[in-house]
Write an enzyme that holds these catalytic residues in place. Structure first.
Site, short mmCIF file in Angstrom:
data_model
loop_
_atom_site.label_atom_id
_atom_site.label_comp_id
_atom_site.label_asym_id
_atom_site.label_seq_id
_atom_site.Cartn_x
_atom_site.Cartn_y
_atom_site.Cartn_z
N HIS A 1 0.82 31.19 -40.73
CA HIS A 1 1.72 30.04 -40.56
C HIS A 1 1.55 29.39 -39.19
O HIS A 1 1.15 30.05 -38.23
CB HIS A 1 3.19 30.40 -40.85
CG HIS A 1 3.88 31.24 -39.82
ND1 HIS A 1 4.91 32.11 -40.14
CD2 HIS A 1 3.76 31.32 -38.47
CE1 HIS A 1 5.35 32.69 -39.05
NE2 HIS A 1 4.67 32.24 -38.02
N ASN B 1 0.55 35.73 -41.28
CA ASN B 1 0.26 35.16 -42.60
C ASN B 1 -0.37 33.77 -42.47
O ASN B 1 -0.49 33.05 -43.45
CB ASN B 1 1.53 35.08 -43.45
CG ASN B 1 2.59 34.17 -42.85
OD1 ASN B 1 2.36 33.55 -41.80
ND2 ASN B 1 3.73 34.06 -43.49
N GLU C 1 5.03 27.99 -43.83
CA GLU C 1 4.55 29.22 -44.44
C GLU C 1 3.45 28.90 -45.46
O GLU C 1 3.28 27.74 -45.86
CB GLU C 1 5.73 29.93 -45.12
CG GLU C 1 6.85 30.34 -44.17
CD GLU C 1 6.51 31.58 -43.33
OE1 GLU C 1 5.32 31.84 -43.05
OE2 GLU C 1 7.46 32.29 -42.95
N ASP D 1 10.22 24.17 -33.82
CA ASP D 1 11.10 24.65 -34.87
C ASP D 1 12.37 25.28 -34.32
O ASP D 1 12.48 25.54 -33.12
CB ASP D 1 10.35 25.63 -35.79
CG ASP D 1 9.42 26.58 -35.04
OD1 ASP D 1 9.62 26.76 -33.83
OD2 ASP D 1 8.50 27.12 -35.67
#
Ligand code: F6R
Length: 249
Positions: A138, A136, A143, A67
């Site tokens: 991811h 979280n 996400e 990314d």
């Protein structure tokens, strides 16, 4: 899933480097998928050490990073291109022509993402994808809520991801990014998932032992036949029966 729990971050990094090194030894022209983030720094340090000790060469290896922030060029210290240069690319014998990053300042970001998918396919697919995991759940910058069929695309980051990464970067980071999708990641032949520290323990337990759900993007890794998770004790703290897991469940 193969789960390995190491005593601490140093041991985790060495173990992860061993897994990457044996992939490269088995197939010197392999394709590696690479992650950035705090967790991966020790892995790159350990690989650089092995390279300097002439135990490994990356001269035929191809890499694809997961990314990049939208709007950041490679000279911006917050960019993942900068991170990779600093921690890994400038320190080993990778051929720059075989190093692939998403261009955060591409004129047409969607086209850049499509180009990236094509480049991965043309390279023959990813042999080993390195992943970290967010608090979280991811993976990459996928996400919670990301559909399993997602490919490389422009994504919006959750406020907590932006907050945390801004704190680490010492200045605000963009709230949009280009990221490989869940499907892109799941197409890798093998996956190496790394997690360190108590603040990852809940995400790790949900990812490895919870329901497989887009609410926890990393949970989909339970459906991949070739995942090795390398954790330290703190990150493994909330796993049920991790000793049994480690014995090859
Ligand atoms: C990085 C990436 C992210 C990180 C994750 C963990 O390229 O895609 O998914 O792997 O946010 O980051 P750290 O290691 O900083 O906790």
């Amino acid at each position: 899933m193969n789960v390995i729990v190491e005593e601490d971050y140093a041991a985790l990094s060495q173990r992860a480097a061993g897994i990457v090194a044996s992939q490269v030894a088995r197939k010197p022209g392999c394709v590696l998928g690479l992650a950035t983030g705090v967790t991966s720094i020790g892995l790159y340090e350990a690989l650089v050490e092995r390279y300097r000790a002439q135990e490994i060469s990356f001269s035929r290896v191809t890499t694809f990073n997961l990314d990049e922030y939208l709007g950041l060029g490679p000279d911006d210290p917050r960019s993942f291109a900068y991170f990779m240069r600093r921690h890994f690319f400038s320190r080993v014998d990778l051929d720059p022509a075989r190093v692939h990053l998403l261009n955060g300042v591409a004129a047409d970001p969607e086209e850049e993402c499509a180009r990236y998918e094509t480049a991965i396919a043309e390279a023959g697919g990813i042999d080993l994808q390195v992943l970290g995991v967010g608090q979280n759940g991811h993976i990459g910058f996928n996400e919670p809520g990301t559909p399993p069929g997602s490919l490389t695309r422009v994504v919006r980051l959750s406020p907590e991801t932006v907050r945390r990464n801004s704190r680490l970067a010492g200045q605000p980071v963009p709230d949009r990014a280009l990221s490989m999708g869940i499907k892109t990641i799941m197409q890798a032949r093998r996956i190496l998932l790394l997690a360190s520290g108590r603040d990852k323990a809940a995400a790790v337990a949900e990812a490895l032992q919870g329901e497989v759900t887009p609410a926890v993007p990393a949970s989909i890794l339970q459906l991949h036949p070739g995942v090795t998770a390398v954790l330290d004790r703190d990150a493994a703290a909330l796993l049920r029966n991790w000793r049994e897991l480690c014995e090859g469940l």
